[in-house]
Write an enzyme that holds these catalytic residues in place. Structure first.
Site: not given
Length: 305
Positions: A63, A66, A189, A241, A259
């Site tokens: 992530s 992102k 993705y 998160y 992660v």
């Protein structure tokens, strides 16, 4: 300030915590990593680096990717992007379907999975099947390293086991917030999540966000000052998160976790930091990485607060 000494102190002080956390075993390819790795890299504006641990070992950035996709999308679409993905903290797990349904397919922010998928879709609208190469080339540029690539095994592992992400993209599509073929978007993705980088490469790649959008190593403007401010604020409020508030409270820096066990953080006008340790806490952030960054800001006083 002697950053090398501080890193060595941190490495000693985190040892008792290695009994906590567990690797991301829901992605089979990530379950195989050595759980006891630790590395930390600090990159300063003048090009100097301070490192500890296995800083030259590549890991799956997941992530953290992102941030780069959001930078590219925000650079092109500006505020128009917020019609499709918000910039508020979610307070829910990173792969939650519930909130998405309540809010009619508009994800809360670009760092939860649903928001990242919409962000990728916005790039696919521009670059079609070359979207992943566009993101990868951008990462190569900001890290000044053409050797960076993705891991085919991790990509396939995510593609074969990413059922929740397929559920998310189909739900978003049902609300007409995915404009392109689902397979094109999900491929890009999963590939961006499978990019492999070292802590040194990642710290260097984040420097432009610590310097108002300008890469301090070559003075190239990557993004406007205003947009860099927006990205950093979303990292602070949404980068971890449903533990983002806790990270802001304990560490006090804009940052983004993955992660795979990596966390990047920036100290405005000073440096970028990357820490890697694959065992995760209950919110899927690196357990040791979070503790190491907390110790770093406590020892140095380098927090935005």
């Amino acid at each position: 300030m002697n950053y090398q000494t501080i890193l060595e102190e941190i490495q000693k002080e985190i040892q008792p915590y290695f009994k906590n956390g567990k690797v991301a075993d829901y992605i089979p390819a990530l379950a195989k990593v050595d759980p006891n790795q630790f590395a930390m890299s600090i990159q300063l504006f003048d090009g100097s680096q301070y490192n500890i641990g296995t800083v030259d070992n590549k890991f799956s950035i997941q992530s953290i990717s992102k941030v780069f996709a959001f930078t590219l999308a925000l650079n092109h679409y500006g505020k128009g992007l917020y019609k499709r993905v918000g910039h508020e903290p979610s307070g829910d797990p990173f792969n939650s379907l519930v909130q998405l349904e309540y809010e009619n397919g508009i994800p809360r922010n670009p760092f939860i999975n649903a928001g990242a998928i919409v962000t990728i879709d916005s790039l696919v609208s521009l670059h079609r099947k070359n979207s992943f190469e566009y993101i990868l080339n951008f990462i190569k540029k900001v890290s000044n390293d053409d050797s960076i690539t993705y891991d085919e095994e991790i990509f396939k592992s995510e593609l074969n086991h990413g059922f929740r992400n397929f559920a998310l993209i189909n739900m978003i599509k049902s609300y007409n917030n995915i404009y392109n073929p689902i397979d094109d978007v999900i491929d890009a993705y999963f590939k961006q999540c499978s990019i492999m980088m070292t802590p040194c490469q990642l710290a260097k790649a984040m420097l432009f966000l610590a310097n108002h959008g300008v890469n301090p190593l070559n003075n190239e403007r990557i993004i406007t000052n205003e947009k860099a401010k927006r990205i950093n604020s979303v990292m602070l409020t949404c980068g971890h998160y449903d533990a983002s508030g806790d990270f802001a409270y304990k560490v006090g820096l804009p940052g983004k976790s993955g992660v795979g066990g990596g966390i990047v953080a920036i100290v405005p006008q000073k440096m970028a930091i990357c820490v890697y340790s694959p065992k995760l806490n209950a919110q899927s952030n690196s357990y040791i990485g979070t503790k190491a960054l907390e110790l770093f800001t406590t020892k140095t006083g380098l927090s935005i607060f």
